[in-house]
Scaffold this motif. Structure first.
Motif, PDB file in Angstrom:
ATOM      1  N   GLU A  45       0.830  -1.201   0.000  1.00  0.00           N
ATOM      2  CA  GLU A  45       0.000   0.000   0.000  1.00  0.00           C
ATOM      3  C   GLU A  45       0.868   1.256   0.000  1.00  0.00           C
ATOM      4  N   VAL A  46       1.876   1.254   0.871  1.00  0.00           N
ATOM      5  CA  VAL A  46       2.752   2.424   0.965  1.00  0.00           C
ATOM      6  C   VAL A  46       3.501   2.632  -0.351  1.00  0.00           C
ATOM      7  N   LYS A  47       4.025   1.558  -0.921  1.00  0.00           N
ATOM      8  CA  LYS A  47       4.781   1.685  -2.164  1.00  0.00           C
ATOM      9  C   LYS A  47       3.903   2.181  -3.310  1.00  0.00           C
ATOM     10  N   ALA A  48       2.699   1.619  -3.433  1.00  0.00           N
ATOM     11  CA  ALA A  48       1.808   2.046  -4.518  1.00  0.00           C
ATOM     12  C   ALA A  48       1.479   3.526  -4.395  1.00  0.00           C
ATOM     13  N   TRP A  49       1.217   3.988  -3.182  1.00  0.00           N
ATOM     14  CA  TRP A  49       0.908   5.398  -2.986  1.00  0.00           C
ATOM     15  C   TRP A  49       2.136   6.258  -3.294  1.00  0.00           C
ATOM     16  N   SER A  50       3.293   5.823  -2.845  1.00  0.00           N
ATOM     17  CA  SER A  50       4.528   6.569  -3.104  1.00  0.00           C
ATOM     18  C   SER A  50       4.825   6.643  -4.599  1.00  0.00           C
ATOM     19  N   ASP A  51       4.619   5.536  -5.307  1.00  0.00           N
ATOM     20  CA  ASP A  51       4.813   5.538  -6.760  1.00  0.00           C
ATOM     21  C   ASP A  51       3.939   6.590  -7.437  1.00  0.00           C
ATOM     22  N   ALA A  52       2.713   6.743  -6.926  1.00  0.00           N
ATOM     23  CA  ALA A  52       1.758   7.674  -7.537  1.00  0.00           C
ATOM     24  C   ALA A  52       1.976   9.119  -7.095  1.00  0.00           C
ATOM     25  N   HIS A  53       2.777   9.334  -6.041  1.00  0.00           N
ATOM     26  CA  HIS A  53       3.009  10.685  -5.507  1.00  0.00           C
ATOM     27  C   HIS A  53       4.510  10.863  -5.242  1.00  0.00           C
ATOM     28  N   PRO A  54       5.331  10.891  -6.269  1.00  0.00           N
ATOM     29  CA  PRO A  54       6.791  10.825  -6.075  1.00  0.00           C
ATOM     30  C   PRO A  54       7.406  12.042  -5.390  1.00  0.00           C
ATOM     31  N   ALA A  55       6.672  13.142  -5.241  1.00  0.00           N
ATOM     32  CA  ALA A  55       7.234  14.334  -4.596  1.00  0.00           C
ATOM     33  C   ALA A  55       6.831  14.451  -3.133  1.00  0.00           C
TER      34      ALA A  55
ATOM     35  N   SER B 114      13.855  -2.732 -10.695  1.00  0.00           N
ATOM     36  CA  SER B 114      14.931  -2.934 -11.668  1.00  0.00           C
ATOM     37  C   SER B 114      15.919  -1.782 -11.697  1.00  0.00           C
ATOM     38  N   SER B 115      15.490  -0.578 -11.311  1.00  0.00           N
ATOM     39  CA  SER B 115      16.378   0.577 -11.362  1.00  0.00           C
ATOM     40  C   SER B 115      17.146   0.800 -10.071  1.00  0.00           C
ATOM     41  N   SER B 116      16.672   0.210  -8.974  1.00  0.00           N
ATOM     42  CA  SER B 116      17.343   0.407  -7.692  1.00  0.00           C
ATOM     43  C   SER B 116      17.128  -0.805  -6.805  1.00  0.00           C
ATOM     44  N   PRO B 117      18.193  -1.324  -6.188  1.00  0.00           N
ATOM     45  CA  PRO B 117      18.012  -2.489  -5.314  1.00  0.00           C
ATOM     46  C   PRO B 117      17.180  -2.196  -4.076  1.00  0.00           C
ATOM     47  N   HIS B 118      17.057  -0.915  -3.716  1.00  0.00           N
ATOM     48  CA  HIS B 118      16.296  -0.535  -2.519  1.00  0.00           C
ATOM     49  C   HIS B 118      15.024   0.233  -2.856  1.00  0.00           C
ATOM     50  N   GLY B 119      14.798   0.568  -4.111  1.00  0.00           N
ATOM     51  CA  GLY B 119      13.615   1.328  -4.484  1.00  0.00           C
ATOM     52  C   GLY B 119      13.542   2.649  -3.743  1.00  0.00           C
TER      53      GLY B 119
ATOM     54  N   SER C 162      15.018  18.120  -0.515  1.00  0.00           N
ATOM     55  CA  SER C 162      14.573  17.780  -1.871  1.00  0.00           C
ATOM     56  C   SER C 162      15.015  16.376  -2.263  1.00  0.00           C
ATOM     57  N   SER C 163      16.197  15.948  -1.792  1.00  0.00           N
ATOM     58  CA  SER C 163      16.675  14.599  -2.118  1.00  0.00           C
ATOM     59  C   SER C 163      15.954  13.525  -1.318  1.00  0.00           C
ATOM     60  N   MET C 164      15.289  13.928  -0.219  1.00  0.00           N
ATOM     61  CA  MET C 164      14.581  12.965   0.613  1.00  0.00           C
ATOM     62  C   MET C 164      13.104  12.850   0.250  1.00  0.00           C
ATOM     63  N   ARG C 165      12.619  13.751  -0.609  1.00  0.00           N
ATOM     64  CA  ARG C 165      11.231  13.626  -1.070  1.00  0.00           C
ATOM     65  C   ARG C 165      11.079  12.341  -1.878  1.00  0.00           C
ATOM     66  N   GLY C 166       9.938  11.703  -1.720  1.00  0.00           N
ATOM     67  CA  GLY C 166       9.679  10.461  -2.433  1.00  0.00           C
ATOM     68  C   GLY C 166      10.304   9.236  -1.804  1.00  0.00           C
ATOM     69  N   ARG C 167      10.944   9.388  -0.639  1.00  0.00           N
ATOM     70  CA  ARG C 167      11.634   8.264  -0.008  1.00  0.00           C
ATOM     71  C   ARG C 167      10.856   7.742   1.200  1.00  0.00           C
ATOM     72  N   VAL C 168      11.161   6.499   1.563  1.00  0.00           N
ATOM     73  CA  VAL C 168      10.542   5.828   2.704  1.00  0.00           C
ATOM     74  C   VAL C 168      11.663   5.401   3.636  1.00  0.00           C
ATOM     75  N   LEU C 169      11.521   5.707   4.924  1.00  0.00           N
ATOM     76  CA  LEU C 169      12.558   5.401   5.908  1.00  0.00           C
ATOM     77  C   LEU C 169      12.044   4.365   6.905  1.00  0.00           C
ATOM     78  N   PRO C 170      12.456   3.091   6.806  1.00  0.00           N
ATOM     79  CA  PRO C 170      12.085   2.105   7.831  1.00  0.00           C
ATOM     80  C   PRO C 170      12.880   2.363   9.116  1.00  0.00           C
ATOM     81  N   ILE C 171      12.194   2.306  10.256  1.00  0.00           N
ATOM     82  CA  ILE C 171      12.796   2.609  11.558  1.00  0.00           C
ATOM     83  C   ILE C 171      12.367   1.536  12.544  1.00  0.00           C
ATOM     84  N   LEU C 172      13.318   0.890  13.174  1.00  0.00           N
ATOM     85  CA  LEU C 172      13.029  -0.149  14.162  1.00  0.00           C
ATOM     86  C   LEU C 172      12.879   0.478  15.539  1.00  0.00           C
TER      87      LEU C 172
END
Length: 534
Positions: free
Chosen positions: A143-153, A221-226, A264-274
């Motif tokens: 769910e998070v990835k699909a939403w992020s794909d659709a809202h890359p900024a 395919s473009s990034s091992p971590h997406g 600006s470089s962190m927009r569109g990114r997801v940060l997993p935190i334990l």
């Protein structure tokens, strides 16, 4: 302040407000405050559990009476921080029971086939509080990835993961109560389990498997971590090597130069935190799996006072008002004083440079009393993440299978400003509760950031309409389980429960991208009048 100085200040403010995109690029990740949900997947347990146990388990069960919309709807509404409780199930089938249902006279086997699949399950307390809007971790992540794909900024999405370990049922209910419930389970006549689920110990393999599930969803395919922003990514952006001390790199007191990569470089990114505690067996297992977090896609949040190496994130003010182990959920008589102390602990943590997560409410105490003192004090204290159980107003919450409201108050939590984030800046650039008296709005494709004072700020962004929520998740979660005890099917991610944010009130001083420059000038003129009058 002299008239010339006031005019110079006004000119400076006008220049920044007229160039919102450029101004936002100067903000630091640590200078943003976003809204988060606590136990983001959670759906209130069936009312019949409370009815069956009465006052025996009133405290724990009442504390679980809250539901969240599906993750997609939360993202649509502006939530940018999630917390998921992940339960390790490498062989599958461990969590396919609900002893609590059997105690309530219902069949205690959960026949949803997803329980039999290997992999992490997302639920709160096995056997008792197991309803989830996304049962499999991979479903939540998708769910998070699909939403992020659709809202890359979008602004960075913070994905807090709490690995549930052995002994959580004892921690949630207490050893004495659990022993009493086991005796009741021994005498139960409904079909189902004869013992409670034993959660496995956390090992290094737990974290390797957790990373595997994260990569299985986000890798492309473009990034091992997406979209995942890893600790090594941050180190590399700062010119440090793998395994470099993240605390030395990132912990900077307010007012010092920004230690994080550009926003600006962190927009569109997801940060997993334990979510971890320093000195715990889980922290040791993580270090064994990924020494110094080198090669890990996950970073660590320190819970408690024991230091946790490599942790640039910190939990503060996450407990119940008043604390203690009692089962009472009444508002304490000194609630305002306790809230003020919690807010001070948040300010102390922010002052050390941590990215701080704090809770605006806990265990439904504030919602039952309609007490907003803690919420308002926590927001003003300036944590980067304000977490809540009540994105949805309390009087719109429903238990599983019930149409009756669980609460009489309209308590809920939004961020002031009407945007996705609030910036934590004063005129000197130091993170603080009071911000620059203006609003900056990002490009149409990105998340907006409000940089104005708390007093008179536009209404919060989050708004849900229960009647339009996908599969009833907003109004109290999935439909009640059939007599087999089957778990709900996952919600569709196609629908959105987010309503448009209400327009800011007249005279609020807010600035949106559609307003002409004259409106900005008018707001600054009002500021000048106020300064001169003072």
């Amino acid at each position: 302040m002299g008239a010339v100085a006031v005019l110079l200040l006004a000119a400076a403010l006008l220049g920044v407000a007229a160039k919102p995109a450029a101004a936002q690029s100067d903000l630091c990740f640590s200078q943003l405050q976003v809204l988060g949900s606590h136990n983001s997947y959670h759906q209130a347990p069936p009312q019949e559990l409370l009815q069956a146990f009465g006052t025996l388990t009133a405290g724990p069960l009442l504390a679980w009476q809250y539901s969240h919309p599906p993750l997609t709807a939360q993202l649509d509404a502006g939530v940018r921080a999630f917390e998921l409780d992940v339960n390790w199930d490498p062989a599958g089938g461990r969590y396919g029971q609900a002893a609590g249902l059997r105690l309530a006279g219902r069949p205690g086997w959960l026949d949803d086939p997803r329980y039999q699949q290997p992999g992490f399950k997302v639920l709160h307390i096995p056997d008792f509080d197991f309803h989830s809007s996304c049962l499999l971790l991979t479903e939540c992540l998708a769910e998070v990835k699909a939403w992020s794909d659709a809202h890359p900024a979008h602004l960075p999405i913070l994905l807090y993961l709490e690995v549930k370990g052995a002994g959580q049922l004892e921690e949630g209910l207490g050893a004495a109560l659990l022993a009493l419930l086991q005796g009741m389970l021994d005498r139960a006549t409904a079909p189902g389990p004869t013992s409670f689920i034993q959660v496995p110990d956390t090992t290094a393999q737990t974290f390797r498997d957790l990373q595997g599930e994260l990569l299985s969803v986000f890798c492309n395919s473009s990034s091992p971590h997406g979209q995942l922003l890893t600790p090594d990514d941050v180190r590399s952006a700062l010119g440090a090597g793998p395994g470099a001390d993240l605390q030395q790199l990132l912990l900077r007191a307010p007012g010092q130069p920004c230690p994080w990569p550009s926003l600006s470089s962190m927009r569109g990114r997801v940060l997993p935190i334990l979510i971890l505690r320093g000195g715990s067996s889980q922290a040791a297992a993580l270090e064994q799996a990924y020494p110094g977090l080198a090669g890990s896609v996950m970073r660590a949040e320190q819970g408690g006072r024991t230091p946790l190496p490599q942790a640039a994130f910190r939990a503060s003010a996450v407990g119940r008002l008043g604390g203690g182990d009692d089962l009472l959920l009444d508002l304490p008589a000194n609630a305002s004083a306790v809230a003020a102390a919690l807010a001070q602990s948040v300010r102390d943590a922010v002052a050390t440079g941590f990215i701080v997560r704090a809770r605006a409410d806990a265990d439904t105490v504030e919602a039952r009393a309609g007490f907003t003192g803690r919420r308002d004090a926590i927001i003003a204290a300036g944590p980067q993440i304000v977490a809540t159980d009540f994105l949805l107003p309390a009087n719109q919450q429903r238990a599983q299978g019930s149409s009756a409201a669980l609460y009489s108050t309209g308590y809920n939590v939004t961020l002031p400003g009407g945007q996705t984030a609030r910036c934590l800046l004063n005129l000197t650039g130091t993170p603080a509760a009071e911000s620059v008296p203006m609003q900056m709005v990002a490009a149409a494709a990105g998340d907006g950031i409000y940089c104005g004072p708390l007093e008179g700020a536009p209404p919060g962004k989050v708004a849900f309409q229960p009647e339009s929520a996908a599969e009833g998740a907003v109004a109290g979660g999935p439909p009640p389980a059939p007599e087999t005890g089957a778990a709900p099917q996952p919600p569709s991610s196609a629908g959105s429960a987010a309503a448009a944010a209400p327009p800011p009130p007249p005279g609020s001083g807010s600035i949106t991208s559609g307003q002409p420059l004259v409106a900005i000038a008018a707001g600054i003129a009002a500021l000048i009048v106020a300064v001169l009058a003072a």
